[in-house]
Design a protein around this motif. Structure first.
Motif, PDB file in Angstrom:
ATOM      1  N   LEU A 171     -43.614 -11.173  -3.137  1.00 31.36           N
ATOM      2  CA  LEU A 171     -43.118 -12.527  -2.884  1.00 31.36           C
ATOM      3  C   LEU A 171     -44.022 -13.228  -1.877  1.00 31.36           C
ATOM      4  O   LEU A 171     -44.257 -12.713  -0.778  1.00 31.36           O
ATOM      5  N   SER A 172     -44.503 -14.411  -2.263  1.00 27.87           N
ATOM      6  CA  SER A 172     -45.324 -15.201  -1.352  1.00 27.87           C
ATOM      7  C   SER A 172     -44.482 -16.156  -0.520  1.00 27.87           C
ATOM      8  O   SER A 172     -44.916 -16.632   0.528  1.00 27.87           O
ATOM      9  N   ALA A 173     -43.269 -16.454  -0.976  1.00 24.69           N
ATOM     10  CA  ALA A 173     -42.389 -17.382  -0.272  1.00 24.69           C
ATOM     11  C   ALA A 173     -41.742 -16.707   0.932  1.00 24.69           C
ATOM     12  O   ALA A 173     -41.603 -15.484   0.978  1.00 24.69           O
ATOM     13  N   THR A 174     -41.352 -17.513   1.897  1.00 25.73           N
ATOM     14  CA  THR A 174     -40.645 -17.008   3.074  1.00 25.73           C
ATOM     15  C   THR A 174     -39.447 -17.901   3.362  1.00 25.73           C
ATOM     16  O   THR A 174     -39.387 -19.057   2.923  1.00 25.73           O
ATOM     17  N   HIS A 175     -38.500 -17.368   4.102  1.00 29.65           N
ATOM     18  CA  HIS A 175     -37.310 -18.117   4.506  1.00 29.65           C
ATOM     19  C   HIS A 175     -36.660 -17.339   5.641  1.00 29.65           C
ATOM     20  O   HIS A 175     -36.730 -16.105   5.676  1.00 29.65           O
ATOM     21  N   GLU A 176     -36.034 -18.051   6.550  1.00 26.92           N
ATOM     22  CA  GLU A 176     -35.439 -17.378   7.709  1.00 26.92           C
ATOM     23  C   GLU A 176     -34.331 -16.404   7.317  1.00 26.92           C
ATOM     24  O   GLU A 176     -34.004 -15.492   8.091  1.00 26.92           O
ATOM     25  N   HIS A 177     -33.751 -16.581   6.135  1.00 25.33           N
ATOM     26  CA  HIS A 177     -32.682 -15.696   5.703  1.00 25.33           C
ATOM     27  C   HIS A 177     -33.104 -14.774   4.547  1.00 25.33           C
ATOM     28  O   HIS A 177     -32.264 -14.307   3.774  1.00 25.33           O
ATOM     29  N   LEU A 178     -34.419 -14.554   4.452  1.00 23.19           N
ATOM     30  CA  LEU A 178     -34.968 -13.539   3.563  1.00 23.19           C
ATOM     31  C   LEU A 178     -35.705 -12.510   4.416  1.00 23.19           C
ATOM     32  O   LEU A 178     -36.363 -12.875   5.398  1.00 23.19           O
ATOM     33  N   ASP A 179     -35.604 -11.245   4.045  1.00 17.04           N
ATOM     34  CA  ASP A 179     -36.378 -10.206   4.706  1.00 17.04           C
ATOM     35  C   ASP A 179     -37.601  -9.932   3.833  1.00 17.04           C
ATOM     36  O   ASP A 179     -37.512  -9.257   2.806  1.00 17.04           O
ATOM     37  N   VAL A 180     -38.741 -10.500   4.235  1.00 17.44           N
ATOM     38  CA  VAL A 180     -39.998 -10.329   3.503  1.00 17.44           C
ATOM     39  C   VAL A 180     -40.995  -9.670   4.442  1.00 17.44           C
ATOM     40  O   VAL A 180     -41.362 -10.240   5.471  1.00 17.44           O
ATOM     41  N   ARG A 181     -41.434  -8.473   4.083  1.00 17.22           N
ATOM     42  CA  ARG A 181     -42.396  -7.741   4.905  1.00 17.22           C
ATOM     43  C   ARG A 181     -43.581  -7.309   4.069  1.00 17.22           C
ATOM     44  O   ARG A 181     -43.404  -6.728   2.994  1.00 17.22           O
ATOM     45  N   ASP A 182     -44.788  -7.648   4.565  1.00 15.35           N
ATOM     46  CA  ASP A 182     -46.034  -7.302   3.865  1.00 15.35           C
ATOM     47  C   ASP A 182     -46.030  -7.835   2.432  1.00 15.35           C
ATOM     48  O   ASP A 182     -46.513  -7.170   1.503  1.00 15.35           O
ATOM     49  N   GLY A 183     -45.463  -9.043   2.266  1.00 19.25           N
ATOM     50  CA  GLY A 183     -45.448  -9.671   0.953  1.00 19.25           C
ATOM     51  C   GLY A 183     -44.465  -9.081  -0.027  1.00 19.25           C
ATOM     52  O   GLY A 183     -44.522  -9.376  -1.233  1.00 19.25           O
ATOM     53  N   GLN A 191     -26.669 -15.987   4.045  1.00 20.49           N
ATOM     54  CA  GLN A 191     -27.012 -17.347   4.480  1.00 20.49           C
ATOM     55  C   GLN A 191     -28.039 -17.995   3.550  1.00 20.49           C
ATOM     56  O   GLN A 191     -28.079 -19.218   3.418  1.00 20.49           O
ATOM     57  N   TYR A 192     -28.864 -17.166   2.910  1.00 22.97           N
ATOM     58  CA  TYR A 192     -29.836 -17.717   1.960  1.00 22.97           C
ATOM     59  C   TYR A 192     -29.109 -18.314   0.759  1.00 22.97           C
ATOM     60  O   TYR A 192     -29.472 -19.395   0.274  1.00 22.97           O
ATOM     61  N   VAL A 193     -28.090 -17.620   0.281  1.00 23.63           N
ATOM     62  CA  VAL A 193     -27.301 -18.133  -0.838  1.00 23.63           C
ATOM     63  C   VAL A 193     -26.669 -19.470  -0.456  1.00 23.63           C
ATOM     64  O   VAL A 193     -26.653 -20.415  -1.257  1.00 23.63           O
ATOM     65  N   SER A 194     -26.170 -19.581   0.771  1.00 22.35           N
ATOM     66  CA  SER A 194     -25.592 -20.839   1.239  1.00 22.35           C
ATOM     67  C   SER A 194     -26.631 -21.951   1.234  1.00 22.35           C
ATOM     68  O   SER A 194     -26.334 -23.098   0.852  1.00 22.35           O
ATOM     69  N   SER A 195     -27.861 -21.633   1.645  1.00 21.51           N
ATOM     70  CA  SER A 195     -28.943 -22.626   1.642  1.00 21.51           C
ATOM     71  C   SER A 195     -29.265 -23.080   0.219  1.00 21.51           C
ATOM     72  O   SER A 195     -29.526 -24.265  -0.022  1.00 21.51           O
ATOM     73  N   VAL A 196     -29.244 -22.151  -0.711  1.00 23.89           N
ATOM     74  CA  VAL A 196     -29.514 -22.480  -2.115  1.00 23.89           C
ATOM     75  C   VAL A 196     -28.434 -23.409  -2.660  1.00 23.89           C
ATOM     76  O   VAL A 196     -28.728 -24.418  -3.316  1.00 23.89           O
ATOM     77  N   ILE A 197     -27.180 -23.081  -2.378  1.00 22.07           N
ATOM     78  CA  ILE A 197     -26.077 -23.924  -2.843  1.00 22.07           C
ATOM     79  C   ILE A 197     -26.204 -25.331  -2.284  1.00 22.07           C
ATOM     80  O   ILE A 197     -26.037 -26.321  -3.007  1.00 22.07           O
ATOM     81  N   GLU A 198     -26.516 -25.434  -1.001  1.00 21.03           N
ATOM     82  CA  GLU A 198     -26.625 -26.752  -0.375  1.00 21.03           C
ATOM     83  C   GLU A 198     -27.783 -27.544  -0.976  1.00 21.03           C
ATOM     84  O   GLU A 198     -27.653 -28.756  -1.219  1.00 21.03           O
ATOM     85  N   SER A 199     -28.891 -26.900  -1.238  1.00 21.47           N
ATOM     86  CA  SER A 199     -30.034 -27.596  -1.847  1.00 21.47           C
ATOM     87  C   SER A 199     -29.692 -28.074  -3.252  1.00 21.47           C
ATOM     88  O   SER A 199     -30.057 -29.192  -3.644  1.00 21.47           O
ATOM     89  N   MET A 200     -29.003 -27.250  -4.012  1.00 22.94           N
ATOM     90  CA  MET A 200     -28.599 -27.647  -5.358  1.00 22.94           C
ATOM     91  C   MET A 200     -27.587 -28.777  -5.311  1.00 22.94           C
ATOM     92  O   MET A 200     -27.589 -29.671  -6.167  1.00 22.94           O
ATOM     93  N   ARG A 201     -26.723 -28.761  -4.311  1.00 19.19           N
ATOM     94  CA  ARG A 201     -25.735 -29.836  -4.184  1.00 19.19           C
ATOM     95  C   ARG A 201     -26.423 -31.172  -3.914  1.00 19.19           C
ATOM     96  O   ARG A 201     -26.091 -32.188  -4.540  1.00 19.19           O
ATOM     97  N   TYR A 202     -27.383 -31.182  -3.012  1.00 18.95           N
ATOM     98  CA  TYR A 202     -28.106 -32.420  -2.736  1.00 18.95           C
ATOM     99  C   TYR A 202     -28.925 -32.872  -3.938  1.00 18.95           C
ATOM    100  O   TYR A 202     -29.069 -34.066  -4.198  1.00 18.95           O
ATOM    101  N   ARG A 203     -29.467 -31.903  -4.658  1.00 20.32           N
ATOM    102  CA  ARG A 203     -30.179 -32.233  -5.900  1.00 20.32           C
ATOM    103  C   ARG A 203     -29.236 -32.905  -6.879  1.00 20.32           C
ATOM    104  O   ARG A 203     -29.583 -33.890  -7.529  1.00 20.32           O
ATOM    105  N   ALA A 204     -28.013 -32.399  -6.988  1.00 23.70           N
ATOM    106  CA  ALA A 204     -27.023 -32.976  -7.894  1.00 23.70           C
ATOM    107  C   ALA A 204     -26.615 -34.373  -7.443  1.00 23.70           C
ATOM    108  O   ALA A 204     -26.392 -35.269  -8.263  1.00 23.70           O
ATOM    109  N   LEU A 205     -26.526 -34.594  -6.133  1.00 26.12           N
ATOM    110  CA  LEU A 205     -26.190 -35.918  -5.610  1.00 26.12           C
ATOM    111  C   LEU A 205     -27.297 -36.923  -5.906  1.00 26.12           C
ATOM    112  O   LEU A 205     -27.026 -38.095  -6.197  1.00 26.12           O
ATOM    113  N   GLU A 206     -28.535 -36.473  -5.857  1.00 27.56           N
ATOM    114  CA  GLU A 206     -29.639 -37.353  -6.223  1.00 27.56           C
ATOM    115  C   GLU A 206     -29.552 -37.752  -7.688  1.00 27.56           C
ATOM    116  O   GLU A 206     -29.890 -38.882  -8.049  1.00 27.56           O
TER     117      GLU A 206
END
Length: 218
Positions: A171-183, A191-206
């Motif tokens: 994985l090349s992506a990073t996020h504060e609520h993902l555990d990514v070590r050495d790629g 909390q990552y799932v919560s961030s995804v839901i919130e992003s999708m919600r704002y996308r839907a509002l757009e």
């Protein structure tokens, strides 16, 4: 999950635009219930060993069985209370992405139909998500928030791919609520799932705002 509405022609496009917001709401509610049931299961694991579905305690052998699996052969606490909750969180990311792509496909197709624009088959590979976004932007003549689209396409989509494709989870992506070590993706936190839901919600509002110009009020 895709919502189908029986509405009069005057409100059909509005219903199409709101369908993603409704889908995100229902998925968020399902995940909330799933998390609570998972927490309750883990918290009451010892008590459940004598009364819950599939639990059977053999007093003579001092041995717990869960749906036929013996506690003398496996670390049931470790599997059911520690390992499986990790799979639940990962599956939520996969479910959310599946819901998003399915609904964007339906919305893009329907908007093209409403506006009388011929639907041309997609060519080549690449992100289907981004292609659906481009089709909807083309139908509306407006662009979505680029940073939000980038997060969904370049972070959530690639996390989902890492989870479903097997092997080493590069994985090349990073996020504060993902555990990514050495790629390598090691863990996904709730909390990552919560961030995804919130992003999708704002996308839907757009998507709603593209028609009704009310995004600034949310």
């Amino acid at each position: 999950m895709e919502f189908v509405f029986n509405v009069n022609p005057g409100t059909h496009e509005t219903s199409v635009r709101y369908s993603l917001l409704d889908a995100v709401k229902f998925m968020a509610a399902f995940i909330d219930q799933q998390n609570e049931q998972s927490r309750s299961f883990c918290d009451s694991f010892d008590q459940a060993s004598r009364e819950a579905h599939g639990f059977n305690y053999d007093d003579e052998r001092d041995e717990l069985h869960i749906s036929g699996i013996s506690g003398s052969e496996y670390d049931l606490d470790g599997v059911f209370k520690e390992e499986f909750p990790i799979y639940v969180i990962e599956s939520q990311v996969i479910m959310l992405w599946s819901m998003l792509e399915k609904n964007l496909d339906a919305i893009a197709t329907e908007l093209y139909s409403i506006k009388g624009t011929p639907w041309v088959k997609f060519k080549g590979g690449g992100s289907l998500f981004f292609k659906y976004i481009e089709r909807i932007e083309s139908a509306d003549g407006k662009h979505f928030n680029k940073s939000l689209i980038d997060f969904l396409d370049k972070n959530v989509r690639v996390v989902r791919n890492a989870l479903v494709h097997g092997g080493v989870r590069e994985l090349s992506a990073t996020h504060e609520h993902l555990d990514v070590r050495d790629g390598i993706l090691r863990d996904v936190f709730p909390q990552y799932v919560s961030s995804v839901i919130e992003s999708m919600r704002y996308r839907a509002l757009e998507l709603v705002a593209a028609d009704r110009q009310i995004y600034r009020h949310y």
